[in-house]
Scaffold this motif. Structure first.
Motif, PDB file in Angstrom:
ATOM      1  N   ALA A 159      59.579  38.942  16.490  1.00  0.00           N
ATOM      2  CA  ALA A 159      59.807  40.390  16.470  1.00  0.00           C
ATOM      3  C   ALA A 159      60.413  40.820  15.130  1.00  0.00           C
ATOM      4  O   ALA A 159      60.051  41.862  14.579  1.00  0.00           O
ATOM      5  CB  ALA A 159      60.725  40.799  17.621  1.00  0.00           C
ATOM      6  N   ILE A 160      61.324  40.017  14.603  1.00  0.00           N
ATOM      7  CA  ILE A 160      61.948  40.332  13.310  1.00  0.00           C
ATOM      8  C   ILE A 160      60.900  40.299  12.203  1.00  0.00           C
ATOM      9  O   ILE A 160      60.849  41.204  11.352  1.00  0.00           O
ATOM     10  CB  ILE A 160      63.096  39.349  13.009  1.00  0.00           C
ATOM     11  CG1 ILE A 160      64.255  39.572  13.982  1.00  0.00           C
ATOM     12  CG2 ILE A 160      63.581  39.522  11.569  1.00  0.00           C
ATOM     13  CD1 ILE A 160      65.364  38.545  13.865  1.00  0.00           C
ATOM     14  N   MET A 161      60.058  39.272  12.193  1.00  0.00           N
ATOM     15  CA  MET A 161      59.029  39.183  11.154  1.00  0.00           C
ATOM     16  C   MET A 161      58.013  40.315  11.293  1.00  0.00           C
ATOM     17  O   MET A 161      57.523  40.845  10.293  1.00  0.00           O
ATOM     18  CB  MET A 161      58.330  37.825  11.224  1.00  0.00           C
ATOM     19  CG  MET A 161      59.205  36.651  10.806  1.00  0.00           C
ATOM     20  SD  MET A 161      59.932  36.843   9.148  1.00  0.00           S
ATOM     21  CE  MET A 161      58.459  36.772   8.120  1.00  0.00           C
ATOM     22  N   GLY A 162      57.695  40.680  12.527  1.00  0.00           N
ATOM     23  CA  GLY A 162      56.802  41.818  12.734  1.00  0.00           C
ATOM     24  C   GLY A 162      57.414  43.105  12.232  1.00  0.00           C
ATOM     25  O   GLY A 162      56.751  43.921  11.579  1.00  0.00           O
ATOM     26  N   ALA A 163      58.705  43.292  12.521  1.00  0.00           N
ATOM     27  CA  ALA A 163      59.405  44.480  12.044  1.00  0.00           C
ATOM     28  C   ALA A 163      59.468  44.511  10.527  1.00  0.00           C
ATOM     29  O   ALA A 163      59.320  45.564   9.905  1.00  0.00           O
ATOM     30  CB  ALA A 163      60.817  44.514  12.630  1.00  0.00           C
ATOM     31  N   GLN A 212      48.201  45.026  15.193  1.00  0.00           N
ATOM     32  CA  GLN A 212      47.349  44.235  16.083  1.00  0.00           C
ATOM     33  C   GLN A 212      47.742  42.766  16.048  1.00  0.00           C
ATOM     34  O   GLN A 212      47.740  42.082  17.084  1.00  0.00           O
ATOM     35  CB  GLN A 212      45.876  44.391  15.699  1.00  0.00           C
ATOM     36  CG  GLN A 212      44.922  43.728  16.694  1.00  0.00           C
ATOM     37  CD  GLN A 212      43.468  43.925  16.351  1.00  0.00           C
ATOM     38  OE1 GLN A 212      42.907  43.131  15.603  1.00  0.00           O
ATOM     39  NE2 GLN A 212      42.851  44.987  16.866  1.00  0.00           N
ATOM     40  N   ASN A 213      48.113  42.264  14.888  1.00  0.00           N
ATOM     41  CA  ASN A 213      48.514  40.863  14.757  1.00  0.00           C
ATOM     42  C   ASN A 213      49.799  40.581  15.519  1.00  0.00           C
ATOM     43  O   ASN A 213      49.940  39.514  16.139  1.00  0.00           O
ATOM     44  CB  ASN A 213      48.687  40.517  13.278  1.00  0.00           C
ATOM     45  CG  ASN A 213      48.891  39.032  13.062  1.00  0.00           C
ATOM     46  OD1 ASN A 213      48.118  38.202  13.531  1.00  0.00           O
ATOM     47  ND2 ASN A 213      49.967  38.685  12.361  1.00  0.00           N
ATOM     48  N   ILE A 214      50.755  41.510  15.480  1.00  0.00           N
ATOM     49  CA  ILE A 214      52.003  41.362  16.241  1.00  0.00           C
ATOM     50  C   ILE A 214      51.693  41.270  17.728  1.00  0.00           C
ATOM     51  O   ILE A 214      52.242  40.438  18.462  1.00  0.00           O
ATOM     52  CB  ILE A 214      52.952  42.541  15.961  1.00  0.00           C
ATOM     53  CG1 ILE A 214      53.459  42.498  14.515  1.00  0.00           C
ATOM     54  CG2 ILE A 214      54.136  42.525  16.924  1.00  0.00           C
ATOM     55  CD1 ILE A 214      54.138  43.773  14.061  1.00  0.00           C
ATOM     56  N   LYS A 215      50.811  42.132  18.175  1.00  0.00           N
ATOM     57  CA  LYS A 215      50.400  42.150  19.579  1.00  0.00           C
ATOM     58  C   LYS A 215      49.748  40.831  19.980  1.00  0.00           C
ATOM     59  O   LYS A 215      50.112  40.219  20.996  1.00  0.00           O
ATOM     60  CB  LYS A 215      49.440  43.315  19.792  1.00  0.00           C
ATOM     61  CG  LYS A 215      48.891  43.455  21.197  1.00  0.00           C
ATOM     62  CD  LYS A 215      47.960  44.647  21.245  1.00  0.00           C
ATOM     63  CE  LYS A 215      47.352  44.832  22.612  1.00  0.00           C
ATOM     64  NZ  LYS A 215      46.444  46.008  22.662  1.00  0.00           N
ATOM     65  N   ASN A 216      48.801  40.374  19.189  1.00  0.00           N
ATOM     66  CA  ASN A 216      48.090  39.139  19.510  1.00  0.00           C
ATOM     67  C   ASN A 216      48.993  37.912  19.421  1.00  0.00           C
ATOM     68  O   ASN A 216      48.837  36.957  20.187  1.00  0.00           O
ATOM     69  CB  ASN A 216      46.882  38.973  18.583  1.00  0.00           C
ATOM     70  CG  ASN A 216      45.771  39.954  18.888  1.00  0.00           C
ATOM     71  OD1 ASN A 216      45.681  40.469  20.004  1.00  0.00           O
ATOM     72  ND2 ASN A 216      44.923  40.236  17.907  1.00  0.00           N
ATOM     73  N   ASN A 270      58.545  47.437  21.548  1.00  0.00           N
ATOM     74  CA  ASN A 270      59.705  48.326  21.415  1.00  0.00           C
ATOM     75  C   ASN A 270      60.799  47.677  20.572  1.00  0.00           C
ATOM     76  O   ASN A 270      61.476  48.343  19.775  1.00  0.00           O
ATOM     77  CB  ASN A 270      60.261  48.682  22.794  1.00  0.00           C
ATOM     78  CG  ASN A 270      59.392  49.667  23.545  1.00  0.00           C
ATOM     79  OD1 ASN A 270      58.609  50.411  22.939  1.00  0.00           O
ATOM     80  ND2 ASN A 270      59.500  49.687  24.865  1.00  0.00           N
ATOM     81  N   LYS A 271      60.967  46.367  20.734  1.00  0.00           N
ATOM     82  CA  LYS A 271      61.965  45.647  19.927  1.00  0.00           C
ATOM     83  C   LYS A 271      61.564  45.647  18.458  1.00  0.00           C
ATOM     84  O   LYS A 271      62.405  45.848  17.574  1.00  0.00           O
ATOM     85  CB  LYS A 271      62.116  44.216  20.441  1.00  0.00           C
ATOM     86  CG  LYS A 271      63.191  43.430  19.700  1.00  0.00           C
ATOM     87  CD  LYS A 271      63.408  42.064  20.326  1.00  0.00           C
ATOM     88  CE  LYS A 271      64.540  41.322  19.613  1.00  0.00           C
ATOM     89  NZ  LYS A 271      64.799  39.994  20.228  1.00  0.00           N
ATOM     90  N   VAL A 272      60.266  45.425  18.200  1.00  0.00           N
ATOM     91  CA  VAL A 272      59.775  45.426  16.812  1.00  0.00           C
ATOM     92  C   VAL A 272      60.041  46.780  16.166  1.00  0.00           C
ATOM     93  O   VAL A 272      60.600  46.859  15.059  1.00  0.00           O
ATOM     94  CB  VAL A 272      58.264  45.111  16.777  1.00  0.00           C
ATOM     95  CG1 VAL A 272      57.700  45.374  15.377  1.00  0.00           C
ATOM     96  CG2 VAL A 272      58.019  43.655  17.165  1.00  0.00           C
ATOM     97  N   TYR A 273      59.657  47.850  16.845  1.00  0.00           N
ATOM     98  CA  TYR A 273      59.858  49.189  16.278  1.00  0.00           C
ATOM     99  C   TYR A 273      61.343  49.537  16.184  1.00  0.00           C
ATOM    100  O   TYR A 273      61.763  50.235  15.256  1.00  0.00           O
ATOM    101  CB  TYR A 273      59.116  50.231  17.111  1.00  0.00           C
ATOM    102  CG  TYR A 273      57.623  50.162  16.994  1.00  0.00           C
ATOM    103  CD1 TYR A 273      56.988  50.260  15.765  1.00  0.00           C
ATOM    104  CD2 TYR A 273      56.815  49.983  18.117  1.00  0.00           C
ATOM    105  CE1 TYR A 273      55.609  50.193  15.643  1.00  0.00           C
ATOM    106  CE2 TYR A 273      55.430  49.911  18.004  1.00  0.00           C
ATOM    107  CZ  TYR A 273      54.838  50.013  16.769  1.00  0.00           C
ATOM    108  OH  TYR A 273      53.472  49.952  16.658  1.00  0.00           O
ATOM    109  N   ALA A 318      54.364  44.483  30.710  1.00  0.00           N
ATOM    110  CA  ALA A 318      55.769  44.857  30.533  1.00  0.00           C
ATOM    111  C   ALA A 318      56.409  44.076  29.392  1.00  0.00           C
ATOM    112  O   ALA A 318      57.167  44.630  28.585  1.00  0.00           O
ATOM    113  CB  ALA A 318      56.541  44.615  31.830  1.00  0.00           C
ATOM    114  N   GLY A 319      56.093  42.786  29.314  1.00  0.00           N
ATOM    115  CA  GLY A 319      56.649  41.967  28.234  1.00  0.00           C
ATOM    116  C   GLY A 319      56.156  42.411  26.883  1.00  0.00           C
ATOM    117  O   GLY A 319      56.922  42.447  25.913  1.00  0.00           O
TER     118      GLY A 319
END
Length: 254
Positions: A228-232, A206-210, A28-31, A21-22
């Motif tokens: 999340a901001i850097m991933g976005a 994949q890197n955001i996930k890991n 979802n926040k990244v997207y 869930a997390g």
């Protein structure tokens, strides 16, 4: 993917369902952040670009004075507008850990607006239908690549060094071609660039996930928010660069 399964089985003090869930909430926040940034970029690009197109055609502009548009696109200021987003990206990456979460988000929105200004010229060069068509194609390709990067069980972290070297090569070639003005070099840059940013889309997802899985158990919401901001930001740049390069390759000019 192996890291995901390891963390999920071990639980690291958290139930596997909570980890799932997390992770979903984080992605979802990244997207969501990326989507808002794309909207800001699109709005700025559209209004500045359409006014520029009207000025080029000798028509009255709706928002911006003609003198301002001429200075932005016909004077040395255009190089400042062109390279300012690149400078902001490097500065943002270096300073984000010293910013509050709210400040980091505002800087991200400001960067998106600046990028919209930087690419606004496309509305004076390409047809509106062509821009919409290439955007739709890019969105489908991006979604497919990001989904694959998220779900694949293959560890693609080894792609990072190769993709980074390719990215540096493209940036150097683009700077050199400002002076050379070679259509052949520009075609090669765009063709290779599409492949590199396609790879980066899967790799970054994949890197955001890991990264989330490696730090979620720390419970540092401030750090996860900045992550999340850097991933976005990374996914936003991948999408936008793919779009611009596909537009250069296949777009129909006015």
């Amino acid at each position: 993917m192996a890291q995901y399964e390891t963390v999920r089985r071990a639980g690291v003090g958290v139930e596997a369902s909570q980890i799932d869930a997390g992770l979903r909430a984080h992605m979802n926040k990244v997207y969501g952040l990326m989507g808002v940034a794309m909207f800001i970029t699109g709005i700025v690009a559209y209004f500045v670009g359409t006014d520029f197109a009207r000025a080029v055609n000798g028509e009255a502009t709706l928002i911006f004075p003609v003198a301002m548009l001429q200075a932005m696109f016909s004077s040395p200021i255009k190089y400042v507008i062109m390279f300012a987003p690149l400078a902001v990206v490097f500065g943002f990456g270096a300073m984000i850990n010293k910013m509050s979460l709210g400040t980091a988000q505002l800087v991200f929105w400001g960067f998106a607006a600046l990028m919209g200004l930087s690419i606004s010229w496309i509305f004076a060069v390409y047809t509106g239908f062509s821009i919409a068509q290439i955007f739709f194609v890019t969105a489908i390709a991006f979604a497919s690549l990001s989904l694959w990067g998220y779900t694949t069980k293959k560890d693609i972290s080894g792609w990072g060094s190769f993709l980074f070297m390719g990215l540096v090569g493209i940036i150097v070639a683009m700077i050199l071609n400002i002076f050379l003005q070679s259509p052949a070099i520009m075609f090669a840059i765009n063709a290779i660039g599409v492949l590199i940013f396609a790879g980066l889309t899967a790799y970054d997802t994949q890197n955001i996930k890991n990264t989330y899985l490696a730090h979620a158990h720390h419970g540092d919401n401030e750090w996860l928010g900045k992550s999340a901001i850097m991933g976005a930001l990374g996914l936003y740049l991948n999408f936008l660069n793919m779009f611009m390069m596909l537009l250069a390759l296949f777009g129909n000019r006015e």
